[in-house]
Design an enzyme around this catalytic site. Structure first.
Site, PDB file in Angstrom:
ATOM      1  N   VAL A   1       0.874  -1.173   0.000  1.00  0.00           N
ATOM      2  CA  VAL A   1       0.000   0.000   0.000  1.00  0.00           C
ATOM      3  C   VAL A   1       0.911   1.222   0.000  1.00  0.00           C
ATOM      4  CG1 VAL A   1      -1.990  -1.077   1.101  1.00  0.00           C
ATOM      5  CG2 VAL A   1      -0.192  -0.109   2.522  1.00  0.00           C
ATOM      6  N   SER A   2       0.417   2.319  -0.511  1.00  0.00           N
ATOM      7  CA  SER A   2       1.279   3.480  -0.732  1.00  0.00           C
ATOM      8  C   SER A   2       1.615   4.258   0.526  1.00  0.00           C
ATOM      9  CB  SER A   2       0.641   4.417  -1.760  1.00  0.00           C
ATOM     10  OG  SER A   2       0.499   3.753  -3.000  1.00  0.00           O
ATOM     11  N   THR A   3       0.714   4.273   1.497  1.00  0.00           N
ATOM     12  CA  THR A   3       0.944   5.051   2.718  1.00  0.00           C
ATOM     13  C   THR A   3       0.611   4.214   3.948  1.00  0.00           C
ATOM     14  OG1 THR A   3      -1.316   5.938   2.853  1.00  0.00           O
ATOM     15  CG2 THR A   3       0.266   7.144   1.476  1.00  0.00           C
TER      16      THR A   3
ATOM     17  N   GLN B   1      -3.152   3.631   4.649  1.00  0.00           N
ATOM     18  CA  GLN B   1      -3.940   2.719   3.830  1.00  0.00           C
ATOM     19  C   GLN B   1      -3.950   1.320   4.429  1.00  0.00           C
ATOM     20  OE1 GLN B   1      -2.067   3.317  -0.049  1.00  0.00           O
ATOM     21  NE2 GLN B   1      -3.795   4.562  -0.692  1.00  0.00           N
TER      22      GLN B   1
END
Length: 205
Positions: free
Chosen positions: A9-11, A14
């Site tokens: 996941v990007s962050t 998330q």
């Protein structure tokens, strides 16, 4: 053969639950499941690198979707080659059944997976170019209508130039200008220099 799973996941905010649920049915050993909370702009990611070092011939890497592997398709193609050709491992992309090197282990199966990946890369590149073109056209159209981009010009107080003239004549100091205009000394000096003001007498402050 060992089965590996990669989840990204990007962050940190998330949630990776959706990917975990998708990979659960493959009974991936916990030590072989790599979860990363980091941008997919490149492959300089700790968990991905650790997983890649462990992949060997005959192993299987499972991911939920191709964009979980990365965001840049040129880099994805390069990593795909490293995994399938250098490490001789397989990849299964759950959301894209044709991206499955375990399907048809003959030359045709490999060719289909590579071809699909190349098509996806080309499509992504075209879309990026289209986005840039639309942005350029939008900016050009806005400029034609008088819309201005970038920072607004720095507006000096109305009394600034009168004070600058007095400073050039030696009547006041820069300190006095900063008090009256609430500008910093560096700004005052910079603006007067740009306008060509020079003080012939020794400054009084």
């Amino acid at each position: 053969m060992s089965i590996f799973g990669y989840i990204r996941v990007s962050t940190k905010e998330q949630n990776e639950d959706r990917q975990l649920i998708a990979l659960k049915e493959y009974n991936i050993p916990p030590r072989n499941l790599y979860i990363e909370k980091q941008s997919g702009k490149d492959f300089n990611r700790p968990a991905y690198k650790r997983m890649l070092r462990r992949l060997s011939s005959g192993d299987l890497l499972i991911i939920k979707s191709i964009d979980r592997l990365g965001r840049n398709y040129e880099d994805i193609i390069d990593q795909w080659r490293i995994i399938t050709k250098d490490h001789k491992a397989d990849i299964k992309v759950l959301d894209m059944p044709l991206l499955d090197t375990t399907y048809g282990k003959d030359l045709l199966g490999t060719f289909i997976a590579d071809l699909v990946l190349q098509i996806m890369s080309y499509t992504a590149q075209i879309e990026r170019e289209n986005i840039r073109q639309r942005q350029a056209e939008g900016i050009a159209a806005a400029k034609a209508k008088g819309v201005r981009f970038g920072r607004r010009p720095y507006e000096l107080p109305e009394e600034f130039w009168d004070l600058a003239e007095q400073w050039a004549q030696g009547k006041i100091s820069v300190t006095e200008i900063t008090k009256q205009t609430h500008l910093g000394r560096s700004t005052v000096y910079c603006k007067m220099k740009e306008a060509g003001y020079r003080k012939t007498e020794k400054p009084t402050g």
